[in-house]
Design a protein around this motif. Structure first.
Motif, PDB file in Angstrom:
ATOM      1  N   ILE A  97       0.823  -1.210   0.000  1.00 15.09           N
ATOM      2  CA  ILE A  97       0.000   0.000   0.000  1.00 15.09           C
ATOM      3  C   ILE A  97       0.856   1.258   0.000  1.00 15.09           C
ATOM      4  O   ILE A  97       0.644   2.169  -0.815  1.00 15.09           O
ATOM      5  N   ALA A  98       1.845   1.330   0.870  1.00 11.76           N
ATOM      6  CA  ALA A  98       2.697   2.522   0.935  1.00 11.76           C
ATOM      7  C   ALA A  98       3.439   2.750  -0.376  1.00 11.76           C
ATOM      8  O   ALA A  98       3.577   3.892  -0.839  1.00 11.76           O
ATOM      9  N   SER A  99       3.916   1.672  -1.005  1.00 11.06           N
ATOM     10  CA  SER A  99       4.651   1.800  -2.265  1.00 11.06           C
ATOM     11  C   SER A  99       3.755   2.311  -3.384  1.00 11.06           C
ATOM     12  O   SER A  99       4.141   3.208  -4.153  1.00 11.06           O
ATOM     13  N   LEU A 100       2.554   1.768  -3.484  1.00 12.26           N
ATOM     14  CA  LEU A 100       1.630   2.212  -4.528  1.00 12.26           C
ATOM     15  C   LEU A 100       1.210   3.664  -4.306  1.00 12.26           C
ATOM     16  O   LEU A 100       1.117   4.451  -5.257  1.00 12.26           O
ATOM     17  N   GLU A 101       0.966   4.021  -3.055  1.00 18.45           N
ATOM     18  CA  GLU A 101       0.595   5.407  -2.750  1.00 18.45           C
ATOM     19  C   GLU A 101       1.715   6.368  -3.140  1.00 18.45           C
ATOM     20  O   GLU A 101       1.457   7.452  -3.691  1.00 18.45           O
ATOM     21  N   LYS A 102       2.945   5.987  -2.869  1.00 21.12           N
ATOM     22  CA  LYS A 102       4.084   6.838  -3.199  1.00 21.12           C
ATOM     23  C   LYS A 102       4.250   6.990  -4.702  1.00 21.12           C
ATOM     24  O   LYS A 102       4.469   8.101  -5.219  1.00 21.12           O
ATOM     25  N   LEU A 103       4.114   5.891  -5.430  1.00 18.76           N
ATOM     26  CA  LEU A 103       4.242   5.931  -6.887  1.00 18.76           C
ATOM     27  C   LEU A 103       3.135   6.772  -7.511  1.00 18.76           C
ATOM     28  O   LEU A 103       3.376   7.549  -8.445  1.00 18.76           O
TER      29      LEU A 103
END
Length: 216
Positions: A97-103
C-alpha cells in the motif's frame, strides 16, 4: 528506466500474498491430469480464468469436463474450498500500500493486470480498500484473455491510452509475467520476494525499491 510513465502490476505474489499455498498446484494434485504441471497450468487458466461463470460450481464443472474427470460434487466442493480460502485469507504484502501510494503521488499511472477467476480479486481489493490506487483494473475472466499471451496487458494499455514503450510490467513469475510482458512489447521487471531467481535481471526483491529504479 527513463521515460516510464506507466506501471502495470500482477496481483497474486506481487502485491498480495495468497491465502493458501499454491491453489493451482493443489488443483493439479487433485485432478491428476496426464500432463506436466506447466502445460496443465496454462490449460487450466484458459478454462477457469477466461470466462465469466455464474459461480464456482459452474466453473469447476467445466474444468472437470475439460480434463476428462468424471462429475464429482465432493471434488468440486473441495476445489471451491481451496480457491475461496485463497482470496478470503489473502492480504497485501507489508510494502504494497505505501509503495503504490508513493508511486501514484509521484505521478505514475498504475494498472492492475491479473489472471483470476470470477470476483476473487475484486473482493480482496474491496476488503483492503485497494481499488482507489489503480487507474485501471484488467482481469482475465472479464476480458477472455490471459497475461501469458500479452493480450491482457495490451487491453490495459488501450484503456489507459499508453504505449508499451512507456510502460513497465511488475510481476513475480518469469513464465507468465515476464513472458507476457515481452510478447506485448512491454519492459518486464521481476519481483523476487523469496530470492528464487538471483541471476535474473532486471529484478527487485521488494516494492520499496521501485522509486529508486525509475530514478535511474
Amino acid at each position: 528506466m527513463a521515460g516510464i510513465t506507466t506501471l502495470l502490476f500482477d496481483f497474486w505474489g506481487t502485491l498480495v500474498e495468497q491465502g493458501t499455498k499454491s491453489p493451482l498446484r493443489q488443483t493439479y494434485s487433485l485432478l491428476r491430469p496426464r500432463m506436466g504441471f506447466p502445460q496443465f497450468a496454462e490449460h487450466f487458466e484458459t478454462v477457469f480464468m477466461t470466462k465469466e461463470y455464474a459461480d464456482l460450481n459452474e466453473a469447476f464443472a467445466e474444468v472437470l469436463e475439460e480434463f476428462r474427470v468424471p462429475p464429482n460434487q465432493a471434488l468440486v466442493e473441495k476445489l471451491i474450498g481451496i480457491w475461496n480460502t485463497n482470496w478470503l485469507l489473502a492480504k497485501p504484502y507489508p510494502d504494497t500500500i505505501a509503495s503504490l501510494e508513493k508511486l501514484k503521488k509521484e505521478g505514475f499511472t498504475l494498472g492492475l493486470v491479473a489472471n483470476t477467476q470470477i470476483q476473487a480479486i475484486e473482493k480482496v481489493l474491496e476488503k483492503h480498500d485497494l481499488t482507489k490506487l489503480f487507474d485501471t483494473v484488467t482481469l482475465s475472466y472479464k476480458e477472455g484473455e490471459l497475461k501469458t499471451t500479452g493480450a491482457l496487458m495490451i487491453i490495459a494499455l488501450e484503456r489507459l491510452q499508453k504505449t508499451p514503450e512507456e510502460t513497465v510490467f511488475i510481476g513475480d513469475s518469469v513464465e507468465t509475467d515476464v513472458r507476457g510482458a515481452e510478447l506485448a512489447g512491454i519492459t518486464p521487471l521481476l519481483i523476487d520476494r523469496y530470492l528464487k531467481r538471483p541471476q535474473f535481471e532486471p529484478r527487485i526483491t521488494t516494492l520499496n525499491e521501485l522509486p529508486e529504479v525509475f530514478q535511474q
